[in-house]
Design a protein around this motif. Structure first.
Motif, PDB file in Angstrom:
ATOM      1  N   LEU A  67       0.829  -1.211   0.000  1.00  0.00           N
ATOM      2  CA  LEU A  67       0.000   0.000   0.000  1.00  0.00           C
ATOM      3  C   LEU A  67       0.863   1.260   0.000  1.00  0.00           C
ATOM      4  N   ASP A  68       1.924   1.257   0.806  1.00  0.00           N
ATOM      5  CA  ASP A  68       2.834   2.407   0.840  1.00  0.00           C
ATOM      6  C   ASP A  68       3.480   2.629  -0.527  1.00  0.00           C
ATOM      7  N   GLN A  71       1.110   4.203  -3.053  1.00  0.00           N
ATOM      8  CA  GLN A  71       1.014   5.657  -2.896  1.00  0.00           C
ATOM      9  C   GLN A  71       2.239   6.337  -3.493  1.00  0.00           C
ATOM     10  N   THR A  72       3.399   5.757  -3.258  1.00  0.00           N
ATOM     11  CA  THR A  72       4.639   6.301  -3.816  1.00  0.00           C
ATOM     12  C   THR A  72       4.574   6.277  -5.340  1.00  0.00           C
ATOM     13  N   GLU A  74       1.875   6.229  -7.257  1.00  0.00           N
ATOM     14  CA  GLU A  74       0.889   7.209  -7.726  1.00  0.00           C
ATOM     15  C   GLU A  74       1.497   8.609  -7.764  1.00  0.00           C
ATOM     16  N   HIS A  75       2.298   8.929  -6.747  1.00  0.00           N
ATOM     17  CA  HIS A  75       2.972  10.233  -6.731  1.00  0.00           C
ATOM     18  C   HIS A  75       3.958  10.340  -7.888  1.00  0.00           C
TER      19      HIS A  75
END
Length: 86
Positions: A67-68, A71-72, A74-75
Motif C-alpha cells: 500500500l505504501d 502511494q509512492t 501514484e505520486h
C-alpha cells in the motif's frame, strides 16, 4: 538527510524505493535519483524499480508495504509520468 531529500526532485518515498531496490544507502539513492530523472530512460527505470518493489512486497505478504509503495507510485506517476513516444 532531510536537506538532501529537499534538494532532490523526488520525495522521500521514491528515494527510499530506489535505496531498497538498488540496496543503497539513502544518500547515494538520493544522488542516483537526480541522475534518473534527467532522462526518459531513467524515468522508466524509476517506474520499474517501484513496480518491482511492489511485486516483492506482495510475494512476501507485506500488505502495508504494498500500500505504501502504491502511494509512492501514484505520486511518481503524477510528478514524473512515463514518457510517451511521438
Amino acid at each position: 538527510m532531510q536537506d538532501l531529500i529537499d534538494y532532490c526532485d523526488l520525495d522521500r518515498g521514491e528515494i527510499e524505493a530506489i535505496a531498497e531496490h538498488e540496496h543503497l544507502p539513502m544518500a547515494i539513492a538520493a544522488e542516483l535519483s537526480e541522475v534518473l530523472v534527467c532522462s526518459p530512460e531513467g524515468v522508466c527505470q524509476l517506474h520499474a524499480m517501484i513496480i518491482e518493489n511492489m511485486q516483492h512486497a506482495l510475494e512476501a505478504g507485506q500488505n502495508q508495504r504494498v500500500l505504501d509503495l502504491m502511494q509512492t507510485y501514484e505520486h511518481l506517476q503524477r510528478t514524473h509520468p512515463l514518457p510517451t513516444r511521438h
